[in-house]
Structure formats: C-alpha cells, structure tokens
Design an enzyme around this catalytic site. Structure first.
Site, PDB file in Angstrom:
ATOM      1  CG  HIS A  78       0.489  -6.808   1.624  1.00 30.15           C
ATOM      2  ND1 HIS A  78      -0.118  -5.504   2.190  1.00 30.15           N
ATOM      3  CD2 HIS A  78       1.381  -5.847   0.677  1.00 30.15           C
ATOM      4  CE1 HIS A  78       0.306  -4.351   1.716  1.00 30.15           C
ATOM      5  NE2 HIS A  78       1.425  -4.913   0.742  1.00 30.15           N
TER       6      HIS A  78
ATOM      7  CD  GLU B  28       5.006  -4.046  -1.369  1.00 22.25           C
ATOM      8  OE1 GLU B  28       5.062  -2.957  -1.450  1.00 22.25           O
ATOM      9  OE2 GLU B  28       4.247  -4.592  -0.926  1.00 22.25           O
TER      10      GLU B  28
HETATM   11 FE   FE2 Z   1       4.692  -1.054  -2.467  1.00 18.08          FE
HETATM   12 FE   FE2 Z   2       2.335  -1.345  -4.777  1.00 16.65          FE
END
Ligand code: FE2
Ligand code: FE2
Ligand code: FMN
Length: 437
Positions: A49, A105
């Site tokens: 990311h 996440e």
């Molecule tokens: Fe994270």
């Molecule tokens: Fe992570």
C-alpha cells in the site's frame, strides 16, 4: 492460439499447474511446544500500500494448541491457502476453537473469511470496534463472534491470553494479546518490520538491519500516533516479556530491550544530529543549490566534530525526491533535526514529487525541524515560495535566509547564500540534538 508475443512460455504454464496441484508450500516455525508461527513470508512484495518493501515482508499468524486451539491473526487474502495448509498440518481444522483478530487491516484479516469457512467450529474473537471494522470489509452475517473487553482474559487451558486495546496504534480497533504463562506478547503491528527472512527470531538475523526496518516501519506507519504509542509502551514495560511476536517480521527474544528503547526514542521524537536536503530538479540548477547547502552543512559538521571529538558526527544527506522512495525519506526524516526542501519551479509551483514529499510530511506529523526552502525559477513566483508556505503549515521554523531563490542557474551570491544556509542548518541540528540529551 499464439498471440503476437508468442503465447505463454511453456515453463510458465508448467509452473502454474504445479502450483495448482500443490496449493502452495507448507512451512511452520515453532516458538514453544504447541505454539507455532503459521503465516506467510512474502519475498516478492515491493509495494505494500505504497510502502517500499525493498526487503519483502511477512504476515505472521500464530497457532496455539492447548486444551483449546486458537489462531492469532491471519495473512493477506492471496496467501489464505498457505495459511490453511500450515494450520491443517498441525491440527484438524474442525478443532480450531478461536480465530483471534487483533487488527482488522487486510494484511492481518484478509484470510479470515477463508478461515471462518474452513474452521466450522471456530468463533471469531476480537474487541467491539474490530467487529465493526471487519463488518465494513467482509460479509460477517454468518460469523460467530465473541467480543472481548479491555483487559479481559481468554483461557486456552494451561495458557491464556489477555487482551489490551491499543487505540490508534495504528487503527481505532488495534489491540495486542499477552500470554502471561509464556511471557509472550502478540503485538500485531507494534514492533513489526517489513523484512522477508527464513530465520524468524531477532538473534538469528543482522540486528542493525532489523532495527533499521523497524524504524522505517515506525516512521511510515506509526509516527502520527507517537503520543498513543508512548502510552502503550508504559503498559508494555509493566509486562514480563520473554518474546514479542509481532504481525510483521522477526520475533524479538534477545533484543527486547533494544526494540522497546528504540520505540521510546522514536515515539518521543528524539532528534539525531542530522540534516536532510530533499530536492527535485529538471535542469540541475536547483541541484547545484542543494549541493552547496550540503557542502556548507558538511563543512560545519567537521568544525563541530573538532570541537566535540567524543560526540556523534553530524549526518548530512542529499536526497533526490524522484530517486529515493517516500518510505526511505520518511525513515531518515523521523529523527532528522533540520531539513531543506528544494524544487525547481514547474508551472508556477513545485515539482510533483517534491510536493508529494511535503504532503507525506504533513500526514506523518514528525516533531518540528528547523527548515529551509530553496529552488530555481525561470520567470515568476513558484516553487521556493510554495515550499516556504508549506513550512508554515508544517510549523517548521525556517532559518532567516529562507526561501533562497535563484533565477535560472544560481549565481555566486545565490550559491554563497546556500553554503551559509547549510552551515546554519548544521548548527540548528546540532543544537536541537544537544538540547535533547
Ligand atoms: Fe496495520
Ligand atoms: Fe500490518
Ligand atoms: C516544463 C517547464 C515548466 C516551467 N514552468 C515555470 C513556471 O511556471 N514559472 C517559472 O518561473 N519557471 C518555470 N520554468 C522554468 C524553470 O523553473 C527554470 O528553468 C529553472 O531554472 C529550472 O530549475 P532546474 O534547473 O533546477 O530544473 C519551467 C520550466 C519547464 C521545463
């Protein structure tokens, strides 16, 4: 049919078939009898990311086999099959009681939907905020949840897990789990490093490399939440710790003090005697200015070293914004005490990658640094002025000479100002560092 490029090379298609047959490799690492790392070591990821994972990354999941069987965290979705194979190699999937989610996440929860499907008797254990976050990513309507409160313990038999919420380190639902019987902290993103290694413990790897990657991780992911991190460190320091088992990178067992001390340093924004010069240029006029600032700072650093022979040397770095990734710039910037931002004027403003650097600095919220804006222009107002304005937004105090502007190639006066500015930045960095000791 063969395409214009000659179709798929035979070796490539054989490899795909081979992978399909085998569903990926199976590989686990024992931490303690009945506790294994079952996640995935990702040698090939280079962009996580937007984070520059030049050394790869790992997604660590931990299987605890006690009277109850618990899986702590999962991996990114594409590696769900490997995780499942690893777990299945140690225990029948029907016997998994708990799928523990410390952070929603997707690098940790991506394979959770697959694991919920594969483990029919498992309950997902997490805090209330995490359940909400998971529901925002996945269809959880058929999932069985067990919500744990701050400080709550979950018994697994001989061993147990106590859940500690660590809000905003680095998401609202972030949490860690402590196993008092083994003195293990399952730390998720805290104390992590993006590094792919076949050795899974700190003392099996090169310590300076680990600390550098842990620093990079802190600077790029955790830095905006220094205050919250310091609070978490207070709690961590009350725990007896034999092992920190993070969600990324190697586990800390021999250098626990080093990583906790480092986190304390980073979270409290301690300055290093360091000057960064981060610039972009089209035709090298701004680069000539950057080099002169560099020379001025290095020269002053040599004088400071002569006067303070036992102190650490001033570190001055020249960074071309398009040749250094934002990740590595942030890693160096975390503890830099002074920074010069330079850009050529392009279309009445600064060049896009230098703008990206400044935008990144705004979000990361490093402790203030003494600063300088500089750059070359052709005919009008542009980059130096725009940078100077951004310094105000960043609340970075600028030295008096800022902004230094040169019309096209810098003349002797402009270069002289740059050299002087370099020395001033060196002095400022040295003073900030010294005041911090
Ligand atoms: Fe994270
Ligand atoms: Fe992570
Ligand atoms: C594509 C392009 C756009 C430019 N736009 C501006 C501008 O809007 N205003 C200005 O003053 N100079 C402008 N310039 C001129 C440059 O800022 C000037 O040549 C400067 O010396 C370049 O510095 P550098 O050698 O560090 O690239 C532009 C130059 C280029 C190549």
């Amino acid at each position: 049919m063969r395409g214009v490029l000659g179709g798929t090379p035979p070796s490539f298609s054989r490899r795909i078939l081979h992978k399909k047959e085998h569903n990926g490799m199976k590989l686990t690492y024992e931490l303690r009898p009945g506790i294994d790392q079952v996640g995935y070591v990702d040698y090939n990821v280079r962009d996580f990311h937007s984070y520059d994972t030049r050394l790869g990354a790992t997604y660590n999941a931990y299987l605890i086999r006690d009277e109850k069987v618990a899986l702590v965290d999962t991996v990114k979705a594409p590696f769900a099959q490997q995780l499942q194979r690893n777990v299945a190699s140690l225990v029948e999937l029907e016997k998994v009681d708990y799928l523990i989610c410390l952070h929603a996440e997707m690098d940790h929860s991506g394979a959770l939907p697959a694991m919920v499907k594969a483990c029919p008797n498992a309950v997902v254990v997490c805090n209330a905020k995490c359940k909400e976050a998971l529901a925002g990513f996945y269809d959880v309507s058929n999932w069985k949840f067990q919500i744990v409160a701050q400080g709550e313990s979950l018994s697994l038999g001989k061993r147990s897990l106590t859940f500690v919420n660590v809000p905003m380190v680095h998401w609202p639902e972030s949490s860690v789990a402590y196993m008092p019987e083994e003195k293990i902290l399952f730390a998720n993103d805290a104390f992590g490093q993006h590094i792919a290694t076949s050795n899974r413990f700190d003392d099996e790897c090169d310590l300076p490399t680990l600390l550098r990657e842990a620093k990079s991780y802190y600077a790029n992911i955790v830095a905006p939440y220094g205050r919250q991190t310091l609070k978490v460190l207070e709690t961590v320091k009350t725990l007896e710790l034999d092992l920190i088992a993070p969600g990324h990178g190697v586990m800390w067992r021999s250098h626990i003090k080093e990583i906790i001390d480092a986190y304390e340093r980073w979270a409290s924004g301690k300055y290093a005697p360091k000057v960064l010069i981060i610039y972009d240029t089209m035709w090298q006029s701004t680069e000539l200015m950057a080099e002169e600032i560099y020379a001025g700072a290095v020269e002053r650093g040599q004088e400071i070293a002569k006067a303070n022979p036992d102190a650490p040397r001033l570190d001055v770095q020249l960074m071309h914004a398009r040749k250094t990734t934002l990740t590595r710039i942030a890693e160096e910037a975390l503890d830099a005490a002074a920074v010069a931002f330079g850009s050529a004027t392009l279309n009445a403003t600064l060049m896009p990658q230098e703008a990206a650097v400044l935008a990144y600095f705004q979000g990361l919220k490093f402790r203030e640094k003494t600063a300088l804006a500089f750059g070359s222009y052709g005919w009008g107002i542009g980059a130096p002025e725009a940078i100077q304005k951004t310094l105000e937004t960043l609340k970075y105090p600028a030295i008096e000479l800022s902004p230094i502007k040169a019309k096209q190639r810098p003349d002797a006066a402009a270069l002289d100002a740059c050299r002087q500015a370099g020395a001033m930045l060196a002095d400022a960095a040295w003073e900030r560092y010294r005041n911090d000791q």
